[in-house]
Design a protein around this motif. Sequence first.
Motif, PDB file in Angstrom:
ATOM      1  N   GLY A 393       0.822  -1.217   0.000  1.00  9.57           N
ATOM      2  CA  GLY A 393       0.000   0.000   0.000  1.00  9.57           C
ATOM      3  C   GLY A 393       0.851   1.260   0.000  1.00  9.57           C
ATOM      4  O   GLY A 393       0.536   2.234  -0.685  1.00  9.57           O
ATOM      5  N   ALA A 394       1.943   1.229   0.761  1.00 12.03           N
ATOM      6  CA  ALA A 394       2.829   2.396   0.820  1.00 12.03           C
ATOM      7  C   ALA A 394       3.422   2.682  -0.554  1.00 12.03           C
ATOM      8  O   ALA A 394       3.573   3.851  -0.953  1.00 12.03           O
ATOM      9  N   VAL A 395       3.748   1.608  -1.296  1.00  9.20           N
ATOM     10  CA  VAL A 395       4.334   1.793  -2.626  1.00  9.20           C
ATOM     11  C   VAL A 395       3.294   2.373  -3.598  1.00  9.20           C
ATOM     12  O   VAL A 395       3.579   3.328  -4.325  1.00  9.20           O
ATOM     13  N   THR A 396       2.071   1.825  -3.596  1.00  5.02           N
ATOM     14  CA  THR A 396       1.048   2.376  -4.518  1.00  5.02           C
ATOM     15  C   THR A 396       0.790   3.850  -4.189  1.00  5.02           C
ATOM     16  O   THR A 396       0.632   4.682  -5.065  1.00  5.02           O
ATOM     17  N   LYS A 397       0.805   4.152  -2.922  1.00  2.00           N
ATOM     18  CA  LYS A 397       0.557   5.524  -2.508  1.00  2.00           C
ATOM     19  C   LYS A 397       1.638   6.454  -3.050  1.00  2.00           C
ATOM     20  O   LYS A 397       1.369   7.547  -3.562  1.00  2.00           O
ATOM     21  N   GLN A 398       2.860   5.972  -2.945  1.00  2.00           N
ATOM     22  CA  GLN A 398       3.957   6.832  -3.406  1.00  2.00           C
ATOM     23  C   GLN A 398       3.959   6.999  -4.926  1.00  2.00           C
ATOM     24  O   GLN A 398       4.284   8.070  -5.434  1.00  2.00           O
ATOM     25  N   LEU A 399       3.564   5.931  -5.620  1.00  2.00           N
ATOM     26  CA  LEU A 399       3.494   6.031  -7.081  1.00  2.00           C
ATOM     27  C   LEU A 399       2.440   7.055  -7.509  1.00  2.00           C
ATOM     28  O   LEU A 399       2.560   7.690  -8.546  1.00  2.00           O
ATOM     29  N   SER A 413      11.775  -4.381 -21.863  1.00  2.00           N
ATOM     30  CA  SER A 413      10.842  -4.149 -20.761  1.00  2.00           C
ATOM     31  C   SER A 413      11.362  -2.984 -19.923  1.00  2.00           C
ATOM     32  O   SER A 413      12.401  -2.396 -20.245  1.00  2.00           O
ATOM     33  N   PHE A 414      10.653  -2.640 -18.879  1.00  2.00           N
ATOM     34  CA  PHE A 414      11.181  -1.628 -17.961  1.00  2.00           C
ATOM     35  C   PHE A 414      10.717  -1.956 -16.552  1.00  2.00           C
ATOM     36  O   PHE A 414       9.787  -2.755 -16.338  1.00  2.00           O
ATOM     37  N   SER A 415      11.371  -1.311 -15.594  1.00  2.00           N
ATOM     38  CA  SER A 415      10.934  -1.490 -14.214  1.00  2.00           C
ATOM     39  C   SER A 415      10.867  -0.128 -13.545  1.00  2.00           C
ATOM     40  O   SER A 415      11.440   0.850 -14.023  1.00  2.00           O
ATOM     41  N   VAL A 416      10.135  -0.066 -12.454  1.00  2.00           N
ATOM     42  CA  VAL A 416       9.972   1.180 -11.707  1.00  2.00           C
ATOM     43  C   VAL A 416      10.655   1.014 -10.370  1.00  2.00           C
ATOM     44  O   VAL A 416      10.502  -0.030  -9.704  1.00  2.00           O
ATOM     45  N   TRP A 417      11.408   2.043 -10.021  1.00  2.00           N
ATOM     46  CA  TRP A 417      12.219   1.968  -8.803  1.00  2.00           C
ATOM     47  C   TRP A 417      11.772   3.011  -7.783  1.00  2.00           C
ATOM     48  O   TRP A 417      11.349   4.101  -8.135  1.00  2.00           O
ATOM     49  N   LEU A 418      11.896   2.594  -6.517  1.00  2.00           N
ATOM     50  CA  LEU A 418      11.627   3.527  -5.412  1.00  2.00           C
ATOM     51  C   LEU A 418      12.717   3.346  -4.371  1.00  2.00           C
ATOM     52  O   LEU A 418      12.975   2.206  -3.957  1.00  2.00           O
ATOM     53  N   ASP A 419      13.328   4.409  -3.957  1.00  2.00           N
ATOM     54  CA  ASP A 419      14.364   4.336  -2.904  1.00  2.00           C
ATOM     55  C   ASP A 419      15.397   3.242  -3.158  1.00  2.00           C
ATOM     56  O   ASP A 419      15.693   2.444  -2.267  1.00  2.00           O
ATOM     57  N   GLY A 420      15.877   3.187  -4.416  1.00  2.00           N
ATOM     58  CA  GLY A 420      16.960   2.257  -4.722  1.00  2.00           C
ATOM     59  C   GLY A 420      16.555   0.813  -4.902  1.00  2.00           C
ATOM     60  O   GLY A 420      17.423  -0.055  -5.038  1.00  2.00           O
ATOM     61  N   ALA A 421      15.274   0.514  -4.947  1.00  2.00           N
ATOM     62  CA  ALA A 421      14.863  -0.869  -5.167  1.00  2.00           C
ATOM     63  C   ALA A 421      13.798  -0.939  -6.243  1.00  2.00           C
ATOM     64  O   ALA A 421      12.944  -0.055  -6.330  1.00  2.00           O
ATOM     65  N   ALA A 422      13.852  -1.969  -7.065  1.00  2.00           N
ATOM     66  CA  ALA A 422      12.809  -2.161  -8.077  1.00  2.00           C
ATOM     67  C   ALA A 422      11.537  -2.591  -7.378  1.00  2.00           C
ATOM     68  O   ALA A 422      11.569  -3.488  -6.524  1.00  2.00           O
ATOM     69  N   VAL A 423      10.411  -1.921  -7.681  1.00  2.00           N
ATOM     70  CA  VAL A 423       9.153  -2.278  -7.012  1.00  2.00           C
ATOM     71  C   VAL A 423       8.135  -2.883  -7.972  1.00  2.00           C
ATOM     72  O   VAL A 423       7.193  -3.553  -7.537  1.00  2.00           O
ATOM     73  N   ALA A 424       8.296  -2.624  -9.280  1.00  2.00           N
ATOM     74  CA  ALA A 424       7.314  -3.154 -10.231  1.00  2.00           C
ATOM     75  C   ALA A 424       7.928  -3.253 -11.614  1.00  2.00           C
ATOM     76  O   ALA A 424       8.897  -2.541 -11.927  1.00  2.00           O
ATOM     77  N   ASP A 425       7.332  -4.137 -12.434  1.00  2.00           N
ATOM     78  CA  ASP A 425       7.875  -4.375 -13.764  1.00  2.00           C
ATOM     79  C   ASP A 425       6.780  -4.304 -14.823  1.00  2.00           C
ATOM     80  O   ASP A 425       5.617  -4.577 -14.549  1.00  2.00           O
ATOM     81  N   SER A 426       7.233  -3.974 -16.025  1.00  2.00           N
ATOM     82  CA  SER A 426       6.309  -4.012 -17.161  1.00  2.00           C
ATOM     83  C   SER A 426       6.309  -5.416 -17.747  1.00  2.00           C
ATOM     84  O   SER A 426       7.080  -6.270 -17.322  1.00  2.00           O
ATOM     85  N   ALA A 427       5.476  -5.590 -18.754  1.00  2.00           N
ATOM     86  CA  ALA A 427       5.515  -6.838 -19.526  1.00  2.00           C
ATOM     87  C   ALA A 427       6.689  -6.757 -20.506  1.00  2.00           C
ATOM     88  O   ALA A 427       7.399  -5.743 -20.545  1.00  2.00           O
TER      89      ALA A 427
END
Length: 451
Positions: A393-399, A413-427
Amino acid sequence: MTTRTRILTGITTTGTPHLGNYAGAIRPAILASQDANADSFYFLADYHALIKCDDPQRIQRSRMEIAATWLAGGLDVNRVTFYRQSDIPEIPELTWLLTCVAAKGLLNRAHAYKASVDKNVEAGEDPDAGISMGLYSYPVLMAADILMFNAHKVPVGRDQIQHVEMARDIGQRFNHLFGNGQEFFTMPEALIEESVATLPGLDGRKMSKSYDNTIPLFTSAKDMKDAISRIVTDSRAPGEAKDPDNSHLFTLYQAFATKAQEEEFRAELLQGLGWGEAKNRLFQLLDSQLAEPRERYHQLMSRPSDMEDLLLIGAKKARAVAAPFLAQLREAVGLRSFVNQAAAPVATKKKAAKAARFVSFREDDGSFRFRLLAADGEQLLLSRNFADGKAAGAVTKQLQSGSALDVRTEALSFSVWLDGAAVADSAEFADSTARDAAVEALRVALTPIED
Ligand code: TRP
């Protein structure tokens, strides 16, 4: 497509038209309406009348007298749209929509309001003593009159120029706020008839009810004659040469005479025509032109239901324009039906942002994940695994917070990063163009909705 010029003007219904009103406003307006190029909207500004007058009898009498004057003067209701402002409920409704975009500071500067304030201050009273909201908002109501029908030209006296400018100002603001690239309102222009001189009254000052120097128009031949006998002249005796260019009696004559009649009258004055006889000539001239419309006027006044019918037909014509236009304007500001919402025009960017949604779910191993879905249901992102729902929930909120998105591309593909860590990926995408388009779609989806 019509290319006719829409000419619109209103007449405040607080008085009885006199000769000056006729020559200065009514007659030229009727003539202008006969131009094949003109699409004229003339109306009785009876809502405006309520601002100045709280005598119901007087309001009612004036509405009838003004309607009868225009009709008797030859206004052709089949050519023009002739109506009472108060028969058009769309006008007060538009007034409110415009009130909500009109700057208060703009209205503070209106001459009529300012003059009342100045008078109060001078008298040592409260600045707003005796000032109604009607007087204050007068220019917004007038803007609604004008903008409702997208008038091009607005024939008015000099004192009304500021109001037409305010109508432009308010209309422009509405266009800007709600037009979405489309201009709802045409910008009106004040039309000042330079050629129509204001008629002098009995004493030579501008003919005006407030100076008590008017010549009545249609009441009776006798009233007109009596008023003419009171025109102030110099004391030159019969036989003495008169100076036509310094005689307002001559100016009055001029306003109704042909060039030939004018020249003849001028010559006679120079040759010493007596003032009594000159007044007689003026009466004859006016009566020759006004006797017939005077007759029509009294007929109209004696059959008010005929006028009522004509004005209701005019209202119907006006509302056929106003009602569909107002429906569009209501739609634009967000006063819409709850049904068929998809039909409503919405900025695509905002819609995407509004419609993109996070869907969270739980894996068999107990971890928490979420997907970000675009408006059309397409999956934009799939998150990594989180130990608990709170972390996800904290990650969705920040996005959604609108802070800059850290997107890193890898091959297709690509990925989304928050605070130095990958949190989500594309197809995986077919090519880098598709991948870059998806990054762009993601950014749009996560653009915060502005109010
Ligand atoms: N205020 C105008 C006057 O007193 C009358 C008026 C009302 C008007 N609404 C209008 C004039 C719209 C032109 C257009 O003379």
